[in-house]
Design a protein around this motif. Structure first.
Motif, PDB file in Angstrom:
ATOM      1  N   ALA A   7      39.927  35.710  48.788  1.00 45.20           N
ATOM      2  CA  ALA A   7      39.527  35.321  50.144  1.00 45.20           C
ATOM      3  C   ALA A   7      38.648  36.406  50.740  1.00 45.20           C
ATOM      4  CB  ALA A   7      40.748  35.092  51.024  1.00 45.20           C
ATOM      5  N   ALA A   8      37.686  35.992  51.518  1.00 47.07           N
ATOM      6  CA  ALA A   8      36.746  36.924  52.139  1.00 47.07           C
ATOM      7  C   ALA A   8      37.369  37.613  53.344  1.00 47.07           C
ATOM      8  CB  ALA A   8      35.483  36.172  52.565  1.00 47.07           C
ATOM      9  N   SER A   9      36.908  38.855  53.596  1.00 49.11           N
ATOM     10  CA  SER A   9      37.293  39.619  54.793  1.00 49.11           C
ATOM     11  C   SER A   9      38.798  39.633  55.008  1.00 49.11           C
ATOM     12  CB  SER A   9      36.580  39.043  56.035  1.00 49.11           C
ATOM     13  OG  SER A   9      35.178  39.031  55.849  1.00 49.11           O
ATOM     14  N   THR A  10      39.515  39.925  53.924  1.00 44.65           N
ATOM     15  CA  THR A  10      40.976  39.913  53.952  1.00 44.65           C
ATOM     16  C   THR A  10      41.512  41.255  53.478  1.00 44.65           C
ATOM     17  OG1 THR A  10      40.987  37.536  53.470  1.00 44.65           O
ATOM     18  CG2 THR A  10      43.034  38.739  53.070  1.00 44.65           C
ATOM     19  N   ALA A  11      42.585  41.711  54.130  1.00 45.24           N
ATOM     20  CA  ALA A  11      43.206  42.975  53.730  1.00 45.24           C
ATOM     21  C   ALA A  11      44.100  42.750  52.522  1.00 45.24           C
ATOM     22  CB  ALA A  11      44.009  43.546  54.893  1.00 45.24           C
ATOM     23  N   PHE A  12      43.943  43.588  51.492  1.00 51.01           N
ATOM     24  CA  PHE A  12      44.751  43.501  50.283  1.00 51.01           C
ATOM     25  C   PHE A  12      45.420  44.841  50.030  1.00 51.01           C
ATOM     26  CE2 PHE A  12      41.532  40.187  49.534  1.00 51.01           C
ATOM     27  CZ  PHE A  12      42.355  39.119  49.204  1.00 51.01           C
ATOM     28  N   THR A  13      46.610  44.782  49.441  1.00 54.52           N
ATOM     29  CA  THR A  13      47.345  45.993  49.092  1.00 54.52           C
ATOM     30  C   THR A  13      47.402  46.141  47.579  1.00 54.52           C
ATOM     31  OG1 THR A  13      49.460  44.812  49.111  1.00 54.52           O
ATOM     32  CG2 THR A  13      48.740  45.837  51.176  1.00 54.52           C
ATOM     33  N   ILE A  14      47.702  47.342  47.127  1.00 54.56           N
ATOM     34  CA  ILE A  14      47.777  47.596  45.686  1.00 54.56           C
ATOM     35  C   ILE A  14      48.834  46.697  45.051  1.00 54.56           C
ATOM     36  CG2 ILE A  14      48.389  49.312  43.939  1.00 54.56           C
ATOM     37  CD1 ILE A  14      47.205  51.440  45.742  1.00 54.56           C
ATOM     38  N   GLY A  15      48.463  46.033  43.960  1.00 56.73           N
ATOM     39  CA  GLY A  15      49.377  45.134  43.260  1.00 56.73           C
ATOM     40  C   GLY A  15      49.116  43.672  43.543  1.00 56.73           C
ATOM     41  N   ASP A  16      48.362  43.355  44.605  1.00 59.11           N
ATOM     42  CA  ASP A  16      48.026  41.961  44.875  1.00 59.11           C
ATOM     43  C   ASP A  16      47.193  41.401  43.718  1.00 59.11           C
ATOM     44  OD1 ASP A  16      49.311  41.978  47.283  1.00 59.11           O
ATOM     45  OD2 ASP A  16      47.496  42.248  48.493  1.00 59.11           O
ATOM     46  N   ILE A  17      47.483  40.164  43.341  1.00 61.40           N
ATOM     47  CA  ILE A  17      46.762  39.511  42.243  1.00 61.40           C
ATOM     48  C   ILE A  17      46.061  38.272  42.792  1.00 61.40           C
ATOM     49  CG2 ILE A  17      46.967  38.339  40.013  1.00 61.40           C
ATOM     50  CD1 ILE A  17      49.337  40.117  39.380  1.00 61.40           C
ATOM     51  N   ARG A  18      44.790  38.157  42.466  1.00 65.17           N
ATOM     52  CA  ARG A  18      43.997  37.005  42.890  1.00 65.17           C
ATOM     53  C   ARG A  18      43.151  36.527  41.725  1.00 65.17           C
ATOM     54  NH1 ARG A  18      47.175  37.417  46.247  1.00 65.17           N
ATOM     55  NH2 ARG A  18      46.945  37.371  48.532  1.00 65.17           N
ATOM     56  N   ARG A  19      42.655  35.296  41.856  1.00 65.72           N
ATOM     57  CA  ARG A  19      41.724  34.745  40.888  1.00 65.72           C
ATOM     58  C   ARG A  19      40.403  34.453  41.585  1.00 65.72           C
ATOM     59  NH1 ARG A  19      41.253  29.335  42.022  1.00 65.72           N
ATOM     60  NH2 ARG A  19      43.013  28.346  43.082  1.00 65.72           N
ATOM     61  N   ALA A  20      39.358  34.258  40.784  1.00 63.66           N
ATOM     62  CA  ALA A  20      38.068  33.897  41.351  1.00 63.66           C
ATOM     63  C   ALA A  20      38.157  32.503  41.958  1.00 63.66           C
ATOM     64  CB  ALA A  20      36.991  33.940  40.272  1.00 63.66           C
ATOM     65  N   SER A  21      37.280  32.213  42.905  1.00 63.60           N
ATOM     66  CA  SER A  21      37.309  30.902  43.549  1.00 63.60           C
ATOM     67  C   SER A  21      36.797  29.804  42.631  1.00 63.60           C
ATOM     68  CB  SER A  21      36.478  30.925  44.839  1.00 63.60           C
ATOM     69  OG  SER A  21      35.130  31.255  44.553  1.00 63.60           O
ATOM     70  N   THR A  22      36.097  30.181  41.561  1.00 64.20           N
ATOM     71  CA  THR A  22      35.648  29.218  40.558  1.00 64.20           C
ATOM     72  C   THR A  22      36.278  29.574  39.222  1.00 64.20           C
ATOM     73  OG1 THR A  22      33.680  30.556  40.090  1.00 64.20           O
ATOM     74  CG2 THR A  22      33.448  28.791  41.719  1.00 64.20           C
ATOM     75  N   GLU A  23      36.378  28.593  38.324  1.00 62.71           N
ATOM     76  CA  GLU A  23      37.013  28.820  37.031  1.00 62.71           C
ATOM     77  C   GLU A  23      36.232  29.844  36.221  1.00 62.71           C
ATOM     78  OE1 GLU A  23      38.258  26.351  32.981  1.00 62.71           O
ATOM     79  OE2 GLU A  23      37.642  25.277  34.794  1.00 62.71           O
ATOM     80  N   GLN A  24      36.956  30.814  35.631  1.00 64.19           N
ATOM     81  CA  GLN A  24      36.351  31.872  34.835  1.00 64.19           C
ATOM     82  C   GLN A  24      36.649  31.647  33.350  1.00 64.19           C
ATOM     83  OE1 GLN A  24      34.619  34.811  36.469  1.00 64.19           O
ATOM     84  NE2 GLN A  24      34.585  33.039  37.821  1.00 64.19           N
ATOM     85  N   PRO A  25      35.607  31.418  32.524  1.00 61.96           N
ATOM     86  CA  PRO A  25      35.856  31.256  31.088  1.00 61.96           C
ATOM     87  C   PRO A  25      36.557  32.453  30.465  1.00 61.96           C
ATOM     88  CG  PRO A  25      33.619  30.591  31.655  1.00 61.96           C
ATOM     89  CD  PRO A  25      34.203  31.248  32.876  1.00 61.96           C
ATOM     90  N   SER A  26      36.460  33.616  31.103  1.00 64.55           N
ATOM     91  CA  SER A  26      37.112  34.815  30.573  1.00 64.55           C
ATOM     92  C   SER A  26      38.632  34.727  30.659  1.00 64.55           C
ATOM     93  CB  SER A  26      36.640  36.051  31.348  1.00 64.55           C
ATOM     94  OG  SER A  26      37.039  35.970  32.708  1.00 64.55           O
ATOM     95  N   GLY A  27      39.158  33.823  31.507  1.00 61.37           N
ATOM     96  CA  GLY A  27      40.597  33.712  31.678  1.00 61.37           C
ATOM     97  C   GLY A  27      41.218  34.833  32.473  1.00 61.37           C
TER      98      GLY A  27
END
Length: 297
Positions: A7-27
């Protein structure tokens, strides 16, 4: 558990896990390794586990959730899926065939992953392992032909390109875990191993029982010439007055370099001297050959 999208303009802390907004062939998923606030636009995500990307004041590191699952004492079963993608120019259609072997995790019917159904087909796929021998792997894919489905497909394809036998068709190898399949409690289409793209190099055998294809990487250039034309030292290979030759002048010469008066008599001798007569002794010559090739043995 499914992973939330970045998500844009969002505060994240160490350990948070996110994925790309579109599918990534890299997995890949991405773990926050430096706390901060994300940028207004999504970063260019890396393609390899362990690689990092800076996102405003955040830093993300690529991870693959499927690998972490395998480290458990009782991991979920690995599911191997295949997609065969045809190309209209070669095969007469852009059809996509999706299938799986049905030999893992007691899966006896079709598999649905990322909203796509993969039919159960007896098959054997091997040879995907990379080694340090300096050569790329050339996997084989053997598919059941008991109902002549593959033979029928080959007949249709060969009607478009004679003798093609599905050559050049893309084979996408997708691996995920059973827990991430559609319908499971932890279903997640983004949780998968890096996708592998191969291409059918040739049909190595066809019987009533099965058809075997040999696959190759896009980077496998066995049998290719660099440059992709014959190296000839002293004979220009360009068509005279073509776009490669680029000569459009009104100075006319015959094949022996003698001056002639009309365009009809103008014939290039295909030699460096012929090129110099038209472009000049000290000009850059568009000579379509390799004069230096005769200097080495």
């Amino acid at each position: 558990m499914a992973v939330a999208a970045w998500a844009a303009s969002t505060a994240f802390t160490i350990g948070d896990i996110r994925r790309a907004s579109t599918e990534q062939p890299s997995g890949l998923f991405f773990r926050c390794t430096t706390a901060g606030t994300s940028a207004a636009t999504e970063p260019g995500w890396p393609n390899n586990p362990g690689d990092t990307v800076t996102d405003n004041t955040c830093v993300w590191t690529g991870i693959v959730s499927a690998y972490e699952e395998l480290a458990k004492v009782n991991p979920s079963a690995i599911i191997e899926l295949f997609e065969l993608r045809l190309e209209s120019a070669l095969h007469g259609s852009n059809d996509v065939y999706r299938f799986h072997a049905g030999s893992n995790a007691d899966v006896t019917g079709n598999i649905v992953f990322n909203s796509q159904a993969y039919s159960r087909v007896p098959l054997k796929a091997d040879g995907f392992e990379y080694t340090n021998t300096g050569t790329l792997p050339r996997p084989t894919l053997t598919i059941s032909n008991l109902d002549s489905t593959i033979s029928a497909l080959l007949l249709v394809v060969n009607a478009t390109t004679s003798g093609n036998d599905l050559g050049g068709a893309e084979v996408l190898r997708i691996r995920t875990l059973k827990k991430y399949l559609d319908g499971e409690s932890a279903a997640d289409p983004n949780a998968q191993f890096p996708q592998e793209r191969w291409f059918v190099d040739r049909k190595s055998s066809e019987t009533r029982d099965s058809v075997t294809f040999e696959l190759a990487s896009k980077f496998d250039l066995a049998g290719q010439k660099i440059p992709r034309r014959q190296i000839i030292a002293n004979v220009c290979q360009w068509k005279y007055r073509s776009s490669e030759c680029s000569y459009t002048g009104s100075n006319f010469f015959d094949a022996n370099g003698n001056t002639v008066s009309t365009l009809a008599q103008d014939v290039c001798g295909k030699r460096v001297s012929s090129c110099k007569l038209r472009f000049g002794n000290n000009a850059e010559l568009p000579f379509g050959s390799f004069p230096g090739a005769g200097l080495s043995k």
